[in-house]
Design a protein around this motif. Structure first.
Motif, short mmCIF file in Angstrom:
data_model
loop_
_atom_site.label_atom_id
_atom_site.label_comp_id
_atom_site.label_asym_id
_atom_site.label_seq_id
_atom_site.Cartn_x
_atom_site.Cartn_y
_atom_site.Cartn_z
N THR A 222 0.83 -1.20 0.00
CA THR A 222 0.00 0.00 0.00
C THR A 222 0.86 1.25 0.00
OG1 THR A 222 -1.74 -1.16 1.21
CG2 THR A 222 -1.82 1.24 1.23
N THR A 223 2.03 1.15 0.64
CA THR A 223 2.95 2.28 0.73
C THR A 223 4.30 1.87 0.15
OG1 THR A 223 3.82 1.66 2.90
CG2 THR A 223 1.82 3.01 2.86
N TYR A 224 5.16 2.85 -0.08
CA TYR A 224 6.51 2.56 -0.56
C TYR A 224 7.32 1.80 0.49
CZ TYR A 224 6.49 4.82 -5.10
OH TYR A 224 6.25 5.12 -6.39
N LYS A 225 7.00 2.00 1.75
CA LYS A 225 7.69 1.25 2.80
C LYS A 225 7.39 -0.24 2.66
CE LYS A 225 8.17 0.98 7.85
NZ LYS A 225 7.71 1.53 9.16
N ASP A 226 6.12 -0.57 2.40
CA ASP A 226 5.75 -1.97 2.17
C ASP A 226 6.45 -2.52 0.93
OD1 ASP A 226 4.01 -1.65 4.29
OD2 ASP A 226 2.29 -1.19 3.00
N TYR A 227 6.48 -1.72 -0.13
CA TYR A 227 7.07 -2.14 -1.39
C TYR A 227 8.57 -2.36 -1.24
CZ TYR A 227 8.74 -1.72 -6.23
OH TYR A 227 9.36 -1.91 -7.43
N ASP A 228 9.25 -1.43 -0.58
CA ASP A 228 10.70 -1.56 -0.38
C ASP A 228 11.04 -2.83 0.41
OD1 ASP A 228 11.08 0.78 -1.73
OD2 ASP A 228 11.32 2.03 0.07
N ALA A 229 10.20 -3.18 1.36
CA ALA A 229 10.43 -4.39 2.15
C ALA A 229 10.37 -5.64 1.27
CB ALA A 229 9.41 -4.49 3.28
N LEU A 230 9.41 -5.67 0.34
CA LEU A 230 9.31 -6.80 -0.59
C LEU A 230 10.54 -6.89 -1.49
CD1 LEU A 230 5.56 -6.52 -1.72
CD2 LEU A 230 6.55 -8.30 -0.27
N VAL A 231 11.00 -5.75 -1.97
CA VAL A 231 12.18 -5.71 -2.85
C VAL A 231 13.42 -6.17 -2.09
CG1 VAL A 231 13.69 -4.21 -4.20
CG2 VAL A 231 11.21 -3.92 -4.33
N GLU A 232 13.58 -5.71 -0.86
CA GLU A 232 14.73 -6.11 -0.05
C GLU A 232 14.73 -7.62 0.20
OE1 GLU A 232 14.24 -3.71 3.38
OE2 GLU A 232 14.81 -1.83 2.36
N PRO A 258 22.55 -12.59 4.44
CA PRO A 258 21.78 -11.74 3.51
C PRO A 258 20.47 -11.23 4.09
CG PRO A 258 21.80 -14.04 2.79
CD PRO A 258 22.80 -13.93 3.88
N GLN A 259 19.77 -12.02 4.89
CA GLN A 259 18.50 -11.56 5.45
C GLN A 259 18.70 -10.42 6.44
OE1 GLN A 259 15.28 -12.07 4.88
NE2 GLN A 259 15.84 -13.33 3.11
N LYS A 260 19.77 -10.50 7.19
CA LYS A 260 20.07 -9.44 8.16
C LYS A 260 20.53 -8.17 7.45
CE LYS A 260 22.98 -8.39 12.16
NZ LYS A 260 24.05 -8.90 13.07
N ASN A 261 21.23 -8.34 6.32
CA ASN A 261 21.84 -7.20 5.63
C ASN A 261 21.14 -6.89 4.30
OD1 ASN A 261 23.98 -6.94 7.60
ND2 ASN A 261 24.92 -8.77 6.66
N LYS A 262 19.85 -7.17 4.22
CA LYS A 262 19.15 -7.01 2.94
C LYS A 262 19.10 -5.54 2.48
CE LYS A 262 14.77 -7.52 5.44
NZ LYS A 262 13.56 -8.40 5.59
N LYS A 263 19.04 -4.61 3.43
CA LYS A 263 19.06 -3.19 3.04
C LYS A 263 20.38 -2.83 2.38
CE LYS A 263 15.80 -1.39 6.49
NZ LYS A 263 14.79 -0.92 5.53
N GLN A 264 21.48 -3.33 2.95
CA GLN A 264 22.80 -3.06 2.39
C GLN A 264 22.98 -3.71 1.02
OE1 GLN A 264 22.04 -3.83 5.52
NE2 GLN A 264 23.73 -3.42 6.97
N ILE A 265 22.37 -4.89 0.84
CA ILE A 265 22.48 -5.58 -0.45
C ILE A 265 21.75 -4.79 -1.53
CG2 ILE A 265 21.86 -7.66 -1.73
CD1 ILE A 265 22.27 -9.24 0.86
N LEU A 266 20.55 -4.31 -1.19
CA LEU A 266 19.82 -3.49 -2.16
C LEU A 266 20.57 -2.19 -2.43
CD1 LEU A 266 17.35 -2.99 -3.92
CD2 LEU A 266 16.17 -2.06 -1.92
N SER A 267 21.17 -1.61 -1.41
CA SER A 267 21.95 -0.39 -1.57
C SER A 267 23.15 -0.64 -2.49
CB SER A 267 22.43 0.12 -0.21
OG SER A 267 23.23 1.25 -0.35
#
Length: 514
Positions: A222-232, A258-267
Motif C-alpha cells: 500500500t505504501t513505498y515502505k511496504d514495497y521496499d520491504a518486498l524488494v529487499e 543476507p537476510q540481516k543485511n538485505k538493506k545493504q544488499i539493495l543499496s
C-alpha cells in the motif's frame, strides 16, 4: 439565295452559341478545379505554419494507455484532461515505436526509429550527430528556451540545453513563470514528464487511500515502505543470481547473512546500477517488478480489476496535478501563442495478452494517446494511422520551422495527404519487431514471423493468422519488413541480433511471442 443566307445565318448563330457554351463549361471546370486546388492547399496548410515560433509545452504521461482517458463514461476520473482534449487534434490510432521509455522518447524527439538512433536502454547515449538534429537542439538554435522536468533516468533530459531538472517540482504551479520569468528572451519549449503510473501503482501522499477498495491480493503493498520491504526480501533471497561471484567476494561481509543485511544488499545493487554497471541493467526490471508481480494471479479477475482500479486512481491523481498546467491552454496569456501536446511513451498491460507491465509490443503497449492543441484551430478527430516519428516533423511544420535534413518521419500537418502504409515497432531487448501493412499487423522475432493480425477485424490482436497465410504472402511480409526497417536516413542498418539463447526464448514464450 435567301435560303442559303438563312442557312449561313443559322450557322453564324450556331457557332457563337456553342462556343459560348463550350467556353462556359471550360470556365466552370477551371473554376471548380481552382476551388478544389485551393481547398487542397488549405488542407495542406491546415496545421503547417499555423503557429509560427509559438511556445511549445509537451505533457508526457508515461504508461498512459490509449483507453485510459474515458471522457464519455468516466469523465469524473480525469476532468482536467477531458477538458483539455475537447478542442484538440485528437489522433485515435497513434502508435509509438517501443515498449521502453527512453527508446520511445528518443524516436519522438528525433523522428528516427530505434534502429536508427540505437537508444535501447537507459545506459545508451545518443550520438552527437543525432543530438544535433533533435527537437530540443533545433528549437534551442532557433532561440527557444528549453527545459525538461522529470525524474526518470530513462528519459532524454540531457538534450535540453537550458535546464533539465531531475527533481519533483509542484506541477500545480505555473511552471512557465517559475522558470522563465522573462519570456522576452524568446519562446519556450517546456517538456513535462510524469512517471506516476508505474507499477505497482503507489502514491506517496494519502490521495489514493480516499478511494481505494480492499485489496484481494494478499500482501500487496500500500505504501513505498511496504514495497521496499518486498524488494529487499527478494534481493536477499536471489542475490546469487543477481551479483557476480567477484562482487559477492568483494562484499563478503554483507553476504554472510543476507537476510540481516538485505538493506545493504539493495543499496549495493543501486550503487552499481548508478555507475552504469551493465550487469545490473538486466536485473533492474526483475528486482523491482517480480517481488510484487509474484503475488498476483494473472488469471484472477479480481486481481486484475484491482490493478486496473489502482492504475486509474493513479491517473486521477496525475489529472489533479495537471490542473493548473492545463488551464494555461485556455488562458489569455497562452491560448493564442502556445502549442500544447499530450502524449505517452508507451502503454501498460493488464493481462490483455497474459502479462503485466510493458514487456511486449502488442496493442495495449504501443497504441497511445496523442492530442495536439493549436491556437485558433478547431478540434478534429483524426482516424488515420499515425506514428511517433511523424510527430517531430509535424511540430516543426506547425511552428513554421524548415526541416531539410534527412529524417525518417513525415509530417502529418497535411492531413488530407498523410497516410502511413508501414508503421514499424522495434524492440531490441526482446529481439522483436512489428510492421503494419494496409490490412495486417505482422510481428517478428528476428526475421521470423510469429503473429499476424487483421487490422480491421481484430484490433485487439486475439486471432493469430500465422497459419492462414500463403508461402508467397509470408515471403512478401519478410521482404517488406527487411526493406522498410533498413531504409535508414542515417545510413545505419538495424543491429544484427545474435541467436536467441534459451533464457530469452523462455521469456518470449512466457510473454506470448511464440
Amino acid at each position: 439565295m435567301s435560303s442559303n443566307k438563312h442557312i449561313s445565318s443559322n450557322r453564324i448563330l450556331f457557332f457563337p452559341t456553342h462556343l459560348f457554351i463550350f467556353v462556359f463549361i471550360l470556365c466552370l471546370v477551371g473554376f471548380t478545379y481552382i476551388l478544389i486546388l485551393k481547398f487542397n492547399i488549405y488542407r495542406n496548410i491546415e496545421l503547417a505554419s499555423s503557429c509560427n515560433m509559438c511556445n511549445l509545452i509537451i505533457i508526457d504521461i508515461d504508461l498512459l494507455r490509449y483507453d485510459a482517458i474515458d471522457c464519455i463514461q468516466s469523465e469524473e476520473n480525469t476532468p482536467n484532461l477531458c477538458s483539455f482534449i475537447k478542442n484538440t487534434q485528437s489522433f485515435q490510432n497513434h502508435t509509438v515505436h517501443s515498449a521502453y521509455t527512453k527508446t520511445s522518447m528518443s524516436s519522438f524527439l528525433t523522428g528516427l526509429l530505434p534502429g536508427d538512433h540505437n537508444i535501447w536502454h537507459e545506459f545508451s547515449d545518443i550520438r552527437d550527430k543525432i543530438k544535433s538534429l533533435s527537437l530540443p537542439t533545433i528549437l534551442a538554435n532557433k532561440g527557444y528556451n528549453t527545459i525538461f522536468i522529470g525524474t526518470n533516468p530513462h528519459t532524454l533530459a540531457s538534450l535540453f540545453q537550458d535546464k533539465a531538472l531531475p527533481i519533483k517540482i509542484p506541477w500545480n504551479d505555473d511552471l512557465t513563470k517559475l522558470y522563465f520569468p522573462n519570456q522576452k528572451s524568446g519562446p519556450i519549449f517546456l517538456y513535462l514528464y510524469n512517471e506516476d503510473l508505474h507499477f505497482p501503482y503507489i502514491i506517496k501522499n494519502d490521495f489514493i487511500f480516499k478511494y481505494e477498495p480492499v485489496s484481494p491480493i494478499v500482501n500487496y503493498p500500500t505504501t513505498y515502505k511496504d514495497y521496499d520491504a518486498l524488494v529487499e526480501d527478494y534481493v536477499a533471497k536471489e542475490y546469487k543470481k543477481i551479483f557476480k561471484t567477484t562482487i559477492i567476494n568483494q562484499n563478503h561481509k554483507i553476504f554472510k547473512n543476507p537476510q540481516k543485511n538485505k538493506k545493504q544488499i539493495l543499496s549495493l545493487f543501486n550503487k552499481l546500477y548508478n555507475t552504469k554497471n551493465t550487469d545490473m541493467l538486466s536485473f533492474r526490471w526483475q528486482i523491482f517488478f517480480e517481488p510484487v508481480s509474484s503475488l498476483i494471479d494473472i488469471n484472477n479477475k479480481e486481481h486484475i480489476d484491482f490493478l486496473k482500479n489502482r492504475y486509474l486512481l493513479m491517473l486521477k491523481n496525475v489529472d489533479k496535478k495537471l490542473e493548473k498546467i492545463i488551464k494555461l491552454a485556455s488562458s489569455a496569456e497562452y491560448s493564442s501563442n502556445t502549442v500544447f501536446i499530450l502524449r505517452s511513451s508507451h502503454g501498460e498491460e493488464f493481462g490483455d495478452h497474459g502479462n503485466l507491465g510493458h514487456q511486449n509490443i502488442f496493442q495495449e503497449i504501443i497504441h497511445t494517446p496523442l492530442y495536439i492543441k493549436i491556437p485558433n484551430k478547431t478540434g478534429t478527430i483524426i482516424n488515420a494511422q499515425t506514428q511517433d516519428i511523424d510527430v517531430f516533423p509535424t511540430i516543426l511544420d506547425i511552428l513554421g520551422i524548415d526541416h531539410h535534413f534527412d529524417i525518417r518521419g513525415k509530417s502529418f500537418a497535411n492531413l488530407n495527404k498523410y497516410h502511413d502504409d508501414n508503421i514499424i515497432i522495434q524492440d531490441s531487448k526482446l529481439k522483436s519487431a512489428m510492421i503494419t501493412t494496409d490490412k495486417y499487423k505482422i510481428f517478428f522475432v528476428k526475421d521470423v514471423i510469429s503473429h499476424i493480425y487483421s487490422l480491421q477485424n481484430d484490433p485487439g490482436e486475439k486471432n493469430n493468422l500465422i497459419n492462414k497465410v500463403t508461402k508467397e504472402q509470408y515471403e512478401k511480409f519478410v521482404h517488406l519488413f527487411q526493406v522498410t526497417s533498413q531504409n535508414n536516413p542515417s545510413n545505419n542498418t538495424l543491429p544484427k541480433n545474435p541467436p536467441i539463447d534459451k533464457q530469452t526464448k523462455d521469456r518470449l514464450q512466457k510473454t506470448g511471442y511464440f
